[in-house]
Design an enzyme around this catalytic site. Structure first.
Site, PDB file in Angstrom:
ATOM      1  N   LYS A 200      38.997  34.159  36.936  1.00  0.00           N
ATOM      2  CA  LYS A 200      38.258  32.918  36.755  1.00  0.00           C
ATOM      3  C   LYS A 200      36.926  33.252  36.091  1.00  0.00           C
ATOM      4  O   LYS A 200      36.107  33.984  36.646  1.00  0.00           O
ATOM      5  CB  LYS A 200      38.018  32.218  38.084  1.00  0.00           C
ATOM      6  N   LYS A 254      41.755  31.156  34.427  1.00  0.00           N
ATOM      7  CA  LYS A 254      41.029  29.895  34.314  1.00  0.00           C
ATOM      8  C   LYS A 254      39.721  30.141  33.579  1.00  0.00           C
ATOM      9  O   LYS A 254      38.992  31.063  33.948  1.00  0.00           O
ATOM     10  CB  LYS A 254      40.743  29.340  35.710  1.00  0.00           C
TER      11      LYS A 254
END
Length: 330
Positions: A200, A254
């Site tokens: 992320k 992400k």
């Protein structure tokens, strides 16, 4: 790879008709590849538009149940819950995160009580409950790791006990996957799955999401001390490897489209079930451009999701999920 020279090889031969193109297509997009992120808020009978995400709403728990039923009827295998928490419940220590009756846990139970056959995924991070807007507990301006992990474990157990199928730790604290996995095993939740937000990045693409969960105004500073620098590839791979070694069943990259290189490398290197999140900024850009007539929105939506599949994704979290499912179902 070796091939005969032109004109013996003409690549356009297999592109000449829809039938031929279908025969040689390397990747397919199906409803089974979709996870639908939804936002839950307090109240009854409420569907509240999110201004920065056209077409996306915050739903009260009763309407979340309706959304889950809709998703199941379309064949979407999983729904992912994100809470819009009353600011009065946000604290320094984020105690609401593991309240058995918080919004997420009430929504999980309501979907379960309705008997809807769909997997329920949750978010594990403290930002919806944190008066400082961060994914971890803040002490003297520092996001503390180990104390945050203890809180995340309590949050994970509360969600598992409510009936969640997939836990999604999105906080990027060190050691949280191992701690959550150990706690699940010790408390009789060995079959609960962890989809780690393993890679992320500290991205500017998250803005509309923070509006949706009410974290934008609360956030003090930035998240660069725990989310990954967008310039760093090897650091992301180390995080993925660590989370798999600690017990993650699935991993996520992400944001999505700007990080397809990471998706491909994660899938090729580790072979684990790999997902991406088509985040709020990606969604908002497609919707805004389509609304202005600058792109063909439906075609770009489908193309973007096919790109995830081509890059190696086993599935995608996308706000487009119901719309895509209706198209794919004909």
């Amino acid at each position: 790879m070796p091939q005969a020279p032109f004109p013996m090889t003409r690549h356009r031969r297999v592109r000449a008709s829809a039938a031929l193109r279908n025969l040689v297509r390397e990747n397919e997009l199906s409803v089974n590849d979709l996870i639908w992120p939804v936002f839950v808020r307090d109240g009854q009978g409420i569907e509240e538009p999110v201004a920065s995400m056209p077409g996306v709403v915050r739903r009260s728990v009763d309407r979340i149940v309706e959304a889950a039923r809709e998703a199941a009827s379309l064949g979407i295998p999983a729904i992912c819950l994100f809470p819009y928490t009353d600011p009065a419940l946000k604290t320094e220590l984020c105690e609401e995160a593991w309240n058995p009756d918080n919004l997420s846990n009430r929504a999980i139970k309501a979907i379960r009580d309705a008997g809807i056959e769909i997997a329920i995924m949750t978010d594990i991070a403290l930002d919806p409950y944190n008066i400082n807007g961060h994914d971890g507990i803040v002490r003297d301006g520092v996001i503390v790791n180990d104390e945050t992990v203890e809180a995340l474990v309590k949050m994970a157990l509360a969600q598992a006990e409510a009936g969640a199928d997939i836990l999604g730790p999105s906080d990027m604290m060190d050691g949280r996957i191992g701690a959550i996995r150990a706690a699940l095993e010790e408390n009789g939740h060995s079959n609960v799955t962890i989809m780690s937000y393993a890679a992320k990045f500290a991205s500017a693409f998250y803005g509309p999401f923070r509006d949706a969960v009410g974290a934008s105004g609360a956030l003090k500073g930035d998240k660069f001390t725990y989310q990954i620098d967008p310039a760093n590839r090897l650091a992301a791979l180390r995080c993925v490897e660590r989370d798999l070694m600690e017990g993650a069943d699935m991993v996520m990259v992400k944001p999505g489209l700007p990080y397809l290189d990471m998706v491909r490398e994660v899938k090729d290197r580790f072979g684990a079930p790999t997902y991406a999140y088509q985040v709020s900024g990606e969604y908002a850009m497609i919707e805004a451009a389509a609304a202005n007539g600058w792109i063909q929105g439906e075609k770009v939506m489908l193309e973007s999701l096919m790109c995830f599949r081509r890059a190696g994704c086993d599935g995608v979290l996308t706000y487009f999920a119901p719309r895509v499912a209706r198209i794919l179902n004909g």
